[in-house]
Design a protein around this motif. Structure first.
Motif, PDB file in Angstrom:
ATOM      1  N   MET A   1       0.773  -1.897   0.206  1.00 47.73           N
ATOM      2  CA  MET A   1       0.304  -0.241   0.203  1.00 47.73           C
ATOM      3  C   MET A   1       0.757   1.279  -0.135  1.00 47.73           C
ATOM      4  N   LYS A   2       0.581   1.849  -0.939  1.00 44.28           N
ATOM      5  CA  LYS A   2       1.295   3.446  -1.070  1.00 44.28           C
ATOM      6  C   LYS A   2       0.668   4.650  -0.500  1.00 44.28           C
ATOM      7  N   ARG A   3       1.171   5.085   0.289  1.00 46.61           N
ATOM      8  CA  ARG A   3       0.412   6.125   1.485  1.00 46.61           C
ATOM      9  C   ARG A   3       1.447   7.446   1.265  1.00 46.61           C
ATOM     10  N   VAL A   4       0.400   8.251   1.309  1.00 45.96           N
ATOM     11  CA  VAL A   4       0.852   9.312   0.591  1.00 45.96           C
ATOM     12  C   VAL A   4       0.336  10.911   1.388  1.00 45.96           C
ATOM     13  N   ILE A   5       1.569  11.787   1.596  1.00 43.44           N
ATOM     14  CA  ILE A   5       0.859  12.362   2.696  1.00 43.44           C
ATOM     15  C   ILE A   5       1.111  14.039   2.632  1.00 43.44           C
ATOM     16  N   THR A   6       0.242  15.026   2.267  1.00 47.04           N
ATOM     17  CA  THR A   6       0.454  16.591   2.612  1.00 47.04           C
ATOM     18  C   THR A   6      -0.276  17.067   3.485  1.00 47.04           C
ATOM     19  N   ILE A  20      -6.053  19.756  -6.287  1.00 46.72           N
ATOM     20  CA  ILE A  20      -4.434  18.863  -5.450  1.00 46.72           C
ATOM     21  C   ILE A  20      -4.344  18.050  -5.046  1.00 46.72           C
ATOM     22  N   LEU A  21      -5.857  17.972  -3.749  1.00 50.23           N
ATOM     23  CA  LEU A  21      -5.877  16.295  -3.298  1.00 50.23           C
ATOM     24  C   LEU A  21      -6.028  16.013  -3.998  1.00 50.23           C
ATOM     25  N   GLU A  22      -7.514  15.409  -5.067  1.00 48.28           N
ATOM     26  CA  GLU A  22      -7.566  14.391  -5.909  1.00 48.28           C
ATOM     27  C   GLU A  22      -6.027  13.972  -6.669  1.00 48.28           C
ATOM     28  N   ARG A  23      -5.371  15.094  -6.742  1.00 43.53           N
ATOM     29  CA  ARG A  23      -3.879  14.797  -8.282  1.00 43.53           C
ATOM     30  C   ARG A  23      -3.380  13.733  -6.729  1.00 43.53           C
ATOM     31  N   ALA A  24      -3.211  14.154  -5.518  1.00 45.45           N
ATOM     32  CA  ALA A  24      -2.125  13.357  -4.353  1.00 45.45           C
ATOM     33  C   ALA A  24      -2.517  12.871  -4.385  1.00 45.45           C
ATOM     34  N   ARG A  25      -4.108  12.052  -4.117  1.00 44.13           N
ATOM     35  CA  ARG A  25      -4.948  10.746  -3.820  1.00 44.13           C
ATOM     36  C   ARG A  25      -4.333   9.699  -4.892  1.00 44.13           C
ATOM     37  N   GLU A  26      -4.498  10.853  -6.248  1.00 44.36           N
ATOM     38  CA  GLU A  26      -3.956   9.343  -7.372  1.00 44.36           C
ATOM     39  C   GLU A  26      -2.148   9.065  -7.412  1.00 44.36           C
ATOM     40  N   LEU A  27      -1.467   9.309  -7.062  1.00 44.81           N
ATOM     41  CA  LEU A  27      -0.369   8.858  -6.802  1.00 44.81           C
ATOM     42  C   LEU A  27       0.315   8.074  -5.717  1.00 44.81           C
ATOM     43  N   GLY A  28      -0.645   7.609  -5.082  1.00 40.41           N
ATOM     44  CA  GLY A  28      -1.341   6.104  -3.500  1.00 40.41           C
ATOM     45  C   GLY A  28      -2.504   5.793  -3.428  1.00 40.41           C
ATOM     46  N   ASP A  29      -2.090   4.043  -2.945  1.00 43.36           N
ATOM     47  CA  ASP A  29      -3.261   3.976  -2.332  1.00 43.36           C
ATOM     48  C   ASP A  29      -4.602   4.777  -1.390  1.00 43.36           C
ATOM     49  N   CYS A  30      -3.276   5.493  -0.267  1.00 41.82           N
ATOM     50  CA  CYS A  30      -4.334   5.962   1.318  1.00 41.82           C
ATOM     51  C   CYS A  30      -3.657   7.267   0.845  1.00 41.82           C
ATOM     52  N   LEU A  31      -4.669   8.615   1.117  1.00 41.84           N
ATOM     53  CA  LEU A  31      -4.064   9.541   1.153  1.00 41.84           C
ATOM     54  C   LEU A  31      -4.257  10.304   2.841  1.00 41.84           C
ATOM     55  N   VAL A  89       4.975   8.943  -0.056  1.00 42.93           N
ATOM     56  CA  VAL A  89       5.324  10.649  -0.611  1.00 42.93           C
ATOM     57  C   VAL A  89       4.887  11.860  -0.651  1.00 42.93           C
ATOM     58  N   LEU A  90       5.614  12.178  -0.150  1.00 38.94           N
ATOM     59  CA  LEU A  90       4.847  13.720  -0.397  1.00 38.94           C
ATOM     60  C   LEU A  90       4.552  14.359  -1.097  1.00 38.94           C
ATOM     61  N   VAL A  91       3.477  14.927  -0.968  1.00 35.84           N
ATOM     62  CA  VAL A  91       2.916  16.176  -1.870  1.00 35.84           C
ATOM     63  C   VAL A  91       3.267  17.540  -1.844  1.00 35.84           C
ATOM     64  N   VAL A 109       9.637  13.077  -3.260  1.00 36.38           N
ATOM     65  CA  VAL A 109       8.957  14.324  -2.928  1.00 36.38           C
ATOM     66  C   VAL A 109       8.273  14.330  -4.300  1.00 36.38           C
ATOM     67  N   VAL A 110       6.529  15.441  -4.355  1.00 30.78           N
ATOM     68  CA  VAL A 110       6.168  15.401  -5.617  1.00 30.78           C
ATOM     69  C   VAL A 110       5.549  17.100  -5.123  1.00 30.78           C
ATOM     70  N   TYR A 111       6.065  17.509  -6.598  1.00 30.10           N
ATOM     71  CA  TYR A 111       5.347  18.798  -5.970  1.00 30.10           C
ATOM     72  C   TYR A 111       4.492  18.764  -7.301  1.00 30.10           C
ATOM     73  N   LEU A 112       2.988  19.499  -6.955  1.00 32.77           N
ATOM     74  CA  LEU A 112       1.705  19.204  -8.300  1.00 32.77           C
ATOM     75  C   LEU A 112       2.094  20.819  -8.392  1.00 32.77           C
ATOM     76  N   PRO A 113       1.406  21.379  -9.725  1.00 27.56           N
ATOM     77  CA  PRO A 113       1.192  22.203 -10.431  1.00 27.56           C
ATOM     78  C   PRO A 113      -0.402  22.626  -9.939  1.00 27.56           C
ATOM     79  N   ARG A 114      -0.338  24.558  -9.437  1.00 27.75           N
ATOM     80  CA  ARG A 114      -0.940  24.380  -8.559  1.00 27.75           C
ATOM     81  C   ARG A 114      -2.119  24.871  -9.978  1.00 27.75           C
ATOM     82  N   THR A 115      -4.163  25.062  -9.410  1.00 30.51           N
ATOM     83  CA  THR A 115      -5.113  25.563 -10.273  1.00 30.51           C
ATOM     84  C   THR A 115      -4.328  27.134 -10.380  1.00 30.51           C
TER      85      THR A 115
END
Length: 132
Positions: A1-6, A20-31, A89-91, A109-115
């Motif tokens: 299980m891949k765990r993502v934190i933001t 941004i939360l939807e995209r963060a969740r797509e990077l793992g199984d648990c946000l 993963v840290l987003v 560590v992943v940086y996602l573009p802001r809306t």
């Protein structure tokens, strides 16, 4: 299980937060989401959020793609939170690009573009300017 934190304040919740939360969740199984406490927000920005930390936590907890929510009490504890929640993963938003690279030894560590064109600060400023 891949765990993502933001982490975030998530005040005056808007579609940019959802995206941004939807995209963060797509990077793992648990946000897992750390919501900045009122005290932390005041120390960072010199003002308390519009919505209380309890209200902001309730809003984030209600999202179907968020699995766990906690209060972030200190910026200096990010590494401890990553460890405590066993994050893989840290987003963060790309406005923080490079600022959290020191955690690469603990997790990805992943940086996602802001809306574009959506900012809580701008929304608050527009509302305050129309109150006058």
């Amino acid at each position: 299980m891949k765990r993502v934190i933001t982490f975030g304040t998530f005040d005056v919740f808007h579609v940019g937060h959802v995206r941004i939360l939807e995209r963060a969740r797509e990077l793992g199984d648990c946000l897992i989401v750390g919501v900045s406490s009122d005290a932390l927000n005041f120390s960072k920005k010199g003002r308390t959020p519009i919505y209380s930390q309890e209200d902001r936590k309730k809003i984030i907890s209600s999202l179907q793609f968020v699995d766990e929510v906690f209060f972030e009490e200190s910026l200096e504890l990010k590494g401890d939170y990553i460890e405590q929640f066993k994050a893989d993963v840290l987003v963060m938003g790309d406005d923080w690009q490079g600022k959290f690279d020191n955690f690469r030894s603990q997790c990805e560590v992943v940086y996602l573009p802001r809306t574009p064109s959506i900012s809580t600060t701008e929304i608050i400023e527009v509302v305050r300017s129309t109150e006058r």
